[in-house]
Write an enzyme that holds these catalytic residues in place. Structure first.
Site, short mmCIF file in Angstrom:
data_model
loop_
_atom_site.label_atom_id
_atom_site.label_comp_id
_atom_site.label_asym_id
_atom_site.label_seq_id
_atom_site.Cartn_x
_atom_site.Cartn_y
_atom_site.Cartn_z
N ASP A 46 -54.29 -34.73 79.72
CA ASP A 46 -54.55 -33.29 79.74
C ASP A 46 -55.92 -32.99 79.13
O ASP A 46 -56.37 -31.84 79.13
CB ASP A 46 -53.43 -32.50 79.05
CG ASP A 46 -53.30 -32.82 77.58
OD1 ASP A 46 -53.98 -33.74 77.09
OD2 ASP A 46 -52.50 -32.13 76.89
N SER A 47 -56.61 -34.05 78.66
CA SER A 47 -58.02 -33.90 78.28
C SER A 47 -58.83 -33.38 79.46
O SER A 47 -59.96 -32.92 79.27
CB SER A 47 -58.59 -35.25 77.81
OG SER A 47 -58.32 -36.27 78.75
N ASP A 85 -49.87 -36.99 81.93
CA ASP A 85 -49.71 -36.35 80.62
C ASP A 85 -48.95 -35.04 80.77
O ASP A 85 -49.39 -34.16 81.54
CB ASP A 85 -51.12 -36.06 80.07
CG ASP A 85 -51.22 -36.25 78.57
OD1 ASP A 85 -50.21 -36.59 77.94
OD2 ASP A 85 -52.34 -36.08 78.06
N LYS A 115 -46.54 -39.18 79.65
CA LYS A 115 -46.82 -39.26 78.22
C LYS A 115 -46.55 -37.88 77.62
O LYS A 115 -46.81 -36.86 78.25
CB LYS A 115 -48.28 -39.66 77.97
CG LYS A 115 -48.65 -39.68 76.49
CD LYS A 115 -50.02 -40.26 76.26
CE LYS A 115 -51.15 -39.28 76.41
NZ LYS A 115 -51.09 -38.08 75.54
N GLU A 117 -46.54 -35.71 73.55
CA GLU A 117 -46.93 -35.76 72.14
C GLU A 117 -45.75 -35.37 71.26
O GLU A 117 -44.96 -34.50 71.63
CB GLU A 117 -48.10 -34.78 71.89
CG GLU A 117 -49.34 -35.12 72.68
CD GLU A 117 -50.49 -34.12 72.47
OE1 GLU A 117 -50.37 -33.21 71.61
OE2 GLU A 117 -51.51 -34.26 73.16
N GLU A 184 -53.37 -41.91 67.80
CA GLU A 184 -54.72 -41.31 67.84
C GLU A 184 -55.20 -40.93 66.45
O GLU A 184 -54.50 -40.22 65.70
CB GLU A 184 -54.70 -40.07 68.76
CG GLU A 184 -56.06 -39.38 68.81
CD GLU A 184 -56.24 -38.41 69.97
OE1 GLU A 184 -55.35 -38.31 70.83
OE2 GLU A 184 -57.30 -37.74 70.00
O1 KIV Z 1 -55.34 -36.41 77.23
C1 KIV Z 1 -55.83 -37.50 76.93
O2 KIV Z 1 -56.86 -37.93 77.47
C2 KIV Z 1 -55.16 -38.29 75.90
C3 KIV Z 1 -55.88 -39.50 75.40
C4 KIV Z 1 -56.89 -39.06 74.42
C5 KIV Z 1 -54.96 -40.50 74.83
O3 KIV Z 1 -54.10 -37.96 75.49
#
Ligand code: KIV
Length: 278
Positions: A46-47, A85, A115, A117, A184
């Site tokens: 989600d970056s 994500d 993924k 969090e 992280e």
């Molecule tokens: O969203 C992302 O790119 C991430 C990485 C920094 C692990 O969660």
């Protein structure tokens, strides 16, 4: 052609000599290049909110945006494991909603896993997703979706109590069925302790050299994202200045007439001059 990576292949790398490599990807051509270079896991992070969509944080990123980019990434990949994500608000609300959203990453976007969090608070969701057949990667330490609650983008787990809580969270995620864990921005020694304290692979980003794998945001490691560079990033290329130089050269050459040259111009035997005469 390299064979398709599975969740089991990633699990088998736990504690091995060969580390797990993970990079982010947001579109098909870049995913194809990273895949051909032999990366183990492509994370549609989600970056993308910050490095692709120009947002100030990952919080506004939506399920539809994630699915749009994850679908493109999946199209570019033959070998890497593709992890989608889960964006802020798509989980931790109601486990049934989390499963519905997690399943969309697999069914609609062609991802292999998701993924999310969070630690013990996220375990109910992890259990529900795994029960529904959606492999889950956890994410502890600095969790950007809730960075505000953590006091900003800072190193986490610096005190003994914070380190103990992080290890307990890691064990809870493993127990809930997560197949791997992103760590992280935590002290390197804590990265090592957590890695030794659980039986699933850890993938570090600013968590020291002892994790079972490493991940970076591709736009950071290629030097394409100029707004800020976290201290844990190594730039393997510095593409932004090169890109600007290339654009300046293009502008110069179209002004001076160097481009397009005869080899970039379609030739013809016919004389069109007559058209000019009306
Ligand atoms: O969203 C992302 O790119 C991430 C990485 C920094 C692990 O969660």
């Amino acid at each position: 052609m390299a064979t398709k990576q599975t969740v089991r292949d990633i699990l088998l790398k736990k504690g091995g000599k060969e580390k797990i490599s993970m990079l982010t990807a947001y579109d098909a051509p870049m995913a194809a290049l990273l895949d051909q270079a032999g990366i183990d896991i492509l994370l549609v992070g989600d970056s993308l909110g910050m490095v692709v969509l120009g947002l100030g944080s990952t919080v506004p990123v939506t399920m539809e945006q994630m699915l749009h980019h994850a679908t493109a990434v999946s199209r570019g990949v033959t070998s890497a494991l593709v992890v989608g994500d889960m964006p802020f608000g798509s989980y931790l609300v109601d486990p049934r909603e989390s499963v519905r959203n997690g399943v969309r990453f697999l069914k609609e976007a062609g991802c292999d896993a998701v993924k999310l969090e969070g630690g013990q608070d996220a375990c109910e969701d992890v259990r529900a997703l795994v029960r529904a057949g959606v492999p889950v990667m956890g994410h502890l330490g600095l969790t950007p979706q809730t960075a505000g609650q953590l006091g900003g983008f800072k190193v986490q787990g610096k005190s003994f109590d914070a380190g103990r809580k992080l290890l307990a969270d890691a064990r809870a995620l493993e127990e809930a069925g997560a197949f791997a864990l992103v760590l992280e921005c935590v002290p390197g020694r804590l990265g090592e302790v957590v890695t030794k304290g659980i039986d699933i692979p850890t993938i570090g980003i600013g968590a020291g050299p002892h994790c079972d794998g490493q991940v970076l945001v591709t736009n950071d490691m290629l030097g394409l994202f100029e707004k800020f560079t976290p201290g844990f990033v190594k730039k393997y290329l510095n593409l932004a200045p090169q890109l600007k130089e290339a654009v300046a050269a293009f502008q110069d050459e179209i002004n001076s007439g160097v481009f397009p040259a005869p080899e970039h111009t379609f030739g013809t035997d016919e004389d069109f001059n007559v058209l000019l005469k009306g």
